[in-house]
Design an enzyme around this catalytic site. Structure first.
Site, PDB file in Angstrom:
ATOM      1  N   CYS A 171      77.032  15.995  43.177  1.00 25.53           N
ATOM      2  CA  CYS A 171      76.785  15.630  41.813  1.00 25.53           C
ATOM      3  C   CYS A 171      75.686  14.564  41.603  1.00 25.53           C
ATOM      4  O   CYS A 171      75.263  13.950  42.581  1.00 25.53           O
ATOM      5  CB  CYS A 171      78.041  14.789  41.251  1.00 25.53           C
ATOM      6  N   ARG A 231      70.957  18.237  42.081  1.00 22.15           N
ATOM      7  CA  ARG A 231      72.302  17.827  42.659  1.00 22.15           C
ATOM      8  C   ARG A 231      73.517  18.567  42.216  1.00 22.15           C
ATOM      9  O   ARG A 231      74.473  18.413  42.995  1.00 22.15           O
ATOM     10  CB  ARG A 231      72.464  16.609  42.693  1.00 22.15           C
ATOM     11  N   TRP A 237      78.324  19.078  40.297  1.00 21.65           N
ATOM     12  CA  TRP A 237      78.508  20.179  41.163  1.00 21.65           C
ATOM     13  C   TRP A 237      80.152  20.166  41.561  1.00 21.65           C
ATOM     14  O   TRP A 237      80.711  19.494  42.268  1.00 21.65           O
ATOM     15  CB  TRP A 237      77.923  20.017  42.505  1.00 21.65           C
ATOM     16  N   ASN A 269      80.430  10.660  42.451  1.00 20.16           N
ATOM     17  CA  ASN A 269      79.880  11.698  43.307  1.00 20.16           C
ATOM     18  C   ASN A 269      80.816  11.497  44.593  1.00 20.16           C
ATOM     19  O   ASN A 269      80.849  10.339  45.173  1.00 20.16           O
ATOM     20  CB  ASN A 269      78.422  11.593  43.690  1.00 20.16           C
ATOM     21  N   GLY A 270      81.336  12.674  45.137  1.00 20.32           N
ATOM     22  CA  GLY A 270      82.012  12.746  46.343  1.00 20.32           C
ATOM     23  C   GLY A 270      83.265  13.407  46.469  1.00 20.32           C
ATOM     24  O   GLY A 270      83.606  14.305  45.427  1.00 20.32           O
ATOM     25  N   GLU A 291      65.755  32.036  58.546  1.00 20.02           N
ATOM     26  CA  GLU A 291      65.380  31.208  57.638  1.00 20.02           C
ATOM     27  C   GLU A 291      64.707  32.176  56.255  1.00 20.02           C
ATOM     28  O   GLU A 291      65.052  31.959  55.124  1.00 20.02           O
ATOM     29  CB  GLU A 291      64.219  30.244  57.756  1.00 20.02           C
ATOM     30  N   LYS A 312      66.314  32.155  52.382  1.00 16.65           N
ATOM     31  CA  LYS A 312      65.749  32.289  51.203  1.00 16.65           C
ATOM     32  C   LYS A 312      65.906  33.205  50.269  1.00 16.65           C
ATOM     33  O   LYS A 312      66.095  32.721  49.001  1.00 16.65           O
ATOM     34  CB  LYS A 312      64.118  32.097  51.730  1.00 16.65           C
ATOM     35  N   GLU A 353      69.587  33.067  48.780  1.00 19.91           N
ATOM     36  CA  GLU A 353      70.015  31.881  47.802  1.00 19.91           C
ATOM     37  C   GLU A 353      69.073  32.019  46.453  1.00 19.91           C
ATOM     38  O   GLU A 353      69.705  31.452  45.485  1.00 19.91           O
ATOM     39  CB  GLU A 353      69.966  30.596  48.576  1.00 19.91           C
ATOM     40  N   HIS A 359      73.365  47.344  68.329  1.00 24.65           N
ATOM     41  CA  HIS A 359      74.741  47.010  68.897  1.00 24.65           C
ATOM     42  C   HIS A 359      75.725  46.911  67.548  1.00 24.65           C
ATOM     43  O   HIS A 359      76.896  46.249  67.873  1.00 24.65           O
ATOM     44  CB  HIS A 359      75.038  45.548  69.553  1.00 24.65           C
ATOM     45  N   LYS A 390      71.146  20.544  45.748  1.00 23.66           N
ATOM     46  CA  LYS A 390      70.151  20.465  46.626  1.00 23.66           C
ATOM     47  C   LYS A 390      70.813  19.535  47.948  1.00 23.66           C
ATOM     48  O   LYS A 390      70.446  19.723  49.048  1.00 23.66           O
ATOM     49  CB  LYS A 390      68.921  19.450  45.978  1.00 23.66           C
TER      50      LYS A 390
HETATM   51  O1  M6R Z   1      69.139  17.691  53.315  1.00 27.69           O
HETATM   52  P1  M6R Z   1      69.226  18.655  54.425  1.00 27.69           P
HETATM   53  O2  M6R Z   1      68.343  19.262  55.277  1.00 27.69           O
HETATM   54  O3  M6R Z   1      70.141  17.984  55.481  1.00 27.69           O
HETATM   55  O4  M6R Z   1      70.039  19.673  53.932  1.00 27.69           O
HETATM   56  C1  M6R Z   1      70.596  20.784  54.366  1.00 27.69           C
HETATM   57  C2  M6R Z   1      70.695  22.048  53.870  1.00 27.69           C
HETATM   58  O5  M6R Z   1      71.914  21.876  52.834  1.00 27.69           O
HETATM   59  C3  M6R Z   1      69.514  22.616  53.367  1.00 27.69           C
HETATM   60  O6  M6R Z   1      68.389  22.972  53.995  1.00 27.69           O
HETATM   61  C4  M6R Z   1      69.846  23.993  52.283  1.00 27.69           C
HETATM   62  O7  M6R Z   1      70.248  25.026  53.403  1.00 27.69           O
HETATM   63  C5  M6R Z   1      68.708  24.533  51.735  1.00 27.69           C
HETATM   64  N1  M6R Z   1      68.650  23.736  50.584  1.00 27.69           N
HETATM   65  C6  M6R Z   1      68.322  25.750  51.314  1.00 27.69           C
HETATM   66  O8  M6R Z   1      67.148  26.180  51.218  1.00 27.69           O
END
Ligand code: M6R
Length: 607
Positions: free
Chosen positions: A2, A27, A76, A102-103, A482, A486, A489, A505, A602
């Site tokens: 949040c 966020r 969130w 937030n939390g 990676e 991408k 998501e 396998h 984020k």
């Molecule tokens: O801020 P951080 O690098 O610790 O975040 C870790 C993950 O939440 C972050 O890399 C997430 O997987 C990405 N937003 C994906 O694109």
């Protein structure tokens, strides 16, 4: 997670709050709300959905309301689905005390029961709602004292903003394991989960530490420690400018950040390549300490975890040191074998990821030296680590991380080369070669960006599928992981990455006619092996999109993208760029919300 924002001062309050929420929407964006204070009391408006839904519900609120303080929240969801009732701010029984949070309050069920026994009526499904009720129980005309008393009963993580209609012009801010920043103005002050929300108004900030409480009024901010004693904190001057938080002509933050990568790499390298050597004074490493390291543990989440897989490969290959990579959320629950001669490196863009912070703490608790590779200066992970290497990617606002990843890869490459050199495994000539190759990285990344039109065409074919596979060997496997993240998501295509040799396998059973398989082959020593795996896929009808520096790949794949000709060990930071663009264009074709993918946030500041 949040986002929370607060303001006390003489500007029109509502626009400041909405502007802050807009900047914090990355966020969380399930719902949003504001609470505004004037001499009549506290007015609350909230709405399920994007910020625009809330904006439509506050059009009747004008300056004539005489509001002098307020706070806002973008959510969130963790406890309770997104709905109007579950949106913040939450209020107490009498409607006088409002809270944004937030939390996660871990003992909220017990507290909720206790409040209900005491006659409070709670209307939402959230963990947060118990907080204003609890503060009300303690309230005897002093909001600071009541908040502090309530804090002693809360378990879990929280950044809170509290205000009361009985104490106009006052915001109380507290922090435990969730970030909170105070922005210092002239005759006005701000509070926010993150710096971008206040950057337009001030660059002078206090970053709250765990257990601290801030008493925020228009004419000043008092910071108190856990006992209530006043505390003097250094002012942190924000290093970014406001333009960094704008899209600068790009349709999405993600695209802007993809194109910022050459510049970001230059920043990561700036001042760290000197006289044919690597210069990382932040880490305080010398030959003796480098020789004494027994094992390195890299801990991180998501994209940062994928950067760590590249780091492991390079450190083991160059510095001949064993490296373990842990998904941070698993590390502390598996009784990891960590000794005092180990180095735990927490890698995080935000520096606020709860799982990564917990892993860093766990490593240090077990006696290891804990260091950080972080982007956000002054973040919790950077401050708790014994040393921090900043990646200097600049502000990254798109939920899908791009420039943070490449700068993490560059930073870990610098570390690998430095360790190899300190451990006597690289001669001066080889070290010099590394330095000159690293200097060329930004140029190779520019060449990768120039491939965008070809990638857009590939995306047309990929976009109609609901499943895709990514394969590669060695460093290419790390990059494939990676690439698939991408794609998943932001385009919502189900994608999986495999070490190319592993497909046979089991997963080969899923290869059917035309299913897209993205194959990476940047590593010369396994090029032939990867080609064999590609032919296995094509023999079963799979449609292969090949990414390689070696044009010879073209004859084995359905479509090929020729990557910039950079050294194998530097390929991850370059090869990932076309994959980021592929995801971006695919998501656009599928009309997905690129910067705000569903269900995500984020910065993940809860476990
Ligand atoms: O801020 P951080 O690098 O610790 O975040 C870790 C993950 O939440 C972050 O890399 C997430 O997987 C990405 N937003 C994906 O694109």
């Amino acid at each position: 997670m949040c986002g929370i924002v607060g303001y006390v001062g003489s500007r029109p309050v509502l626009p400041v709050l909405l502007d802050g929420l807009r900047r914090l929407e990355y966020r969380g964006y399930d719902s949003a709300g504001v609470a505004l204070q004037n001499s009549d009391g506290v007015l609350i408006r909230k709405a399920c959905g994007r910020l625009s839904v809330l904006e439509a519900r506050v059009t009747d609120i004008t300056e004539a309301g005489g509001f002098t303080a307020g706070m806002g929240h973008t959510r969130w969801a963790t406890h309770g689905r997104p709905s109007d009732e579950n949106s913040h701010p939450h209020c107490c029984l009498s409607g006088t005390i409002a809270v944004v949070h937030n939390g996660i309050i871990e003992n909220y069920q017990r507290l909720r029961h206790k409040m209900e026994q005491a006659g409070h009526h709670l209307v939402s499904e959230t963990d947060t709602e118990v907080i204003p009720h609890l503060i009300e129980e303690y309230y005897q005309g002093d909001l600071v004292a009541a908040t502090r008393a309530a804090m002693t009963e809360l378990e879990g993580s929280f950044a809170l903003l509290v205000m009361s209609s009985d104490e106009p012009g006052l915001l109380v801010a507290v922090r435990k394991d969730s970030p909170l920043v105070i922005g210092l103005g002239e005759g006005e002050n701000f509070v926010a989960s993150d710096i971008p929300a206040v950057m337009e108004y001030t660059k002078r900030t206090f970053i709250l530490d765990d257990g601290e409480l801030a008493v925020v009024r228009s004419d000043g901010v008092e910071i108190q420690d856990g006992t209530g004693a006043p505390k003097v904190k250094p002012v942190f001057d924000v290093p970014w400018d406001v333009q960094a938080a704008e899209k600068g002509g790009y349709p999405h933050f993600m695209l802007k950040e993809i194109y910022e990568q050459p510049k970001a790499m230059e920043e990561t390298l700036r001042g760290r390549l000197i006289d044919g050597g690597i210069f990382l004074p932040e880490f305080g490493l010398d030959a003796e300490t480098a020789q004494g390291i027994e094992r390195i543990h890299l801990v991180a989440c998501g994209t940062s975890h994928h950067a760590c897989l590249v780091g492991k490969y390079l450190i083991e290959r160059l510095a001949r040191l064993p490296v373990e990579v842990d998904v941070a959320s698993e590390f502390r629950y598996r009784e990891p074998l960590v000794t005092a001669n180990d180095l735990v490196i927490a890698v995080s863009q935000s520096g606020e990821t709860a799982d990564t912070l917990a892993a860093l703490r766990e490593g240090r608790r077990r006696g290891a030296r804990g260091i950080a590779v972080c982007n956000v200066v002054g973040s919790t992970i950077a401050r708790e680590a014994e040393a921090a290497l900043y990646t200097r990617a600049g502000l990254e606002l798109a939920v899908a991380s791009t420039k943070a990843y490449v700068t993490q890869v560059v930073a870990l490459t610098l570390l690998a080369v430095e360790l190899a050199s300190l451990r006597g495994l690289l001669g001066a000539q080889e070290l010099g070669q590394w330095v000159s190759q690293l200097q060329k990285l930004p140029q190779w990344s520019r060449e990768a960006l120039a491939l965008a039109p070809e990638i857009e065409t590939m995306a047309q074919e990929l976009a109609r599928w609901e499943h895709a596979f990514f394969i590669g060997r060695g460093l290419d496997y790390a990059v494939a992981l990676e690439g698939q993240l991408k794609l998943k998501e932001i385009s919502y295509i189900h994608a999986e990455a495999y070490a190319a040799g592993e497909l046979k396998h089991g997963t080969l059973a899923l290869i059917v006619d035309d299913i897209p398989v993205v194959a990476l082959a940047t590593q010369s020593h396994v090029f032939g092996k990867t080609i064999s795996n590609i032919t296995e896929v094509r023999a079963r009808g799979g449609k292969v999109f090949g990414f390689s520096k070696d044009k010879a790949m073209a004859q084995y794949v359905d479509r090929m993208l020729v990557l910039p000709d950079c050294p194998d060990l530097l390929a991850p930071a370059v090869a990932v760029i076309p994959l980021q663009l592929l995801s971006y264009y695919t998501a656009l074709i599928r009309e997905c919300d690129v910067d705000k993918p569903r269900n995500l946030a984020k910065s993940v500041t809860v476990e």
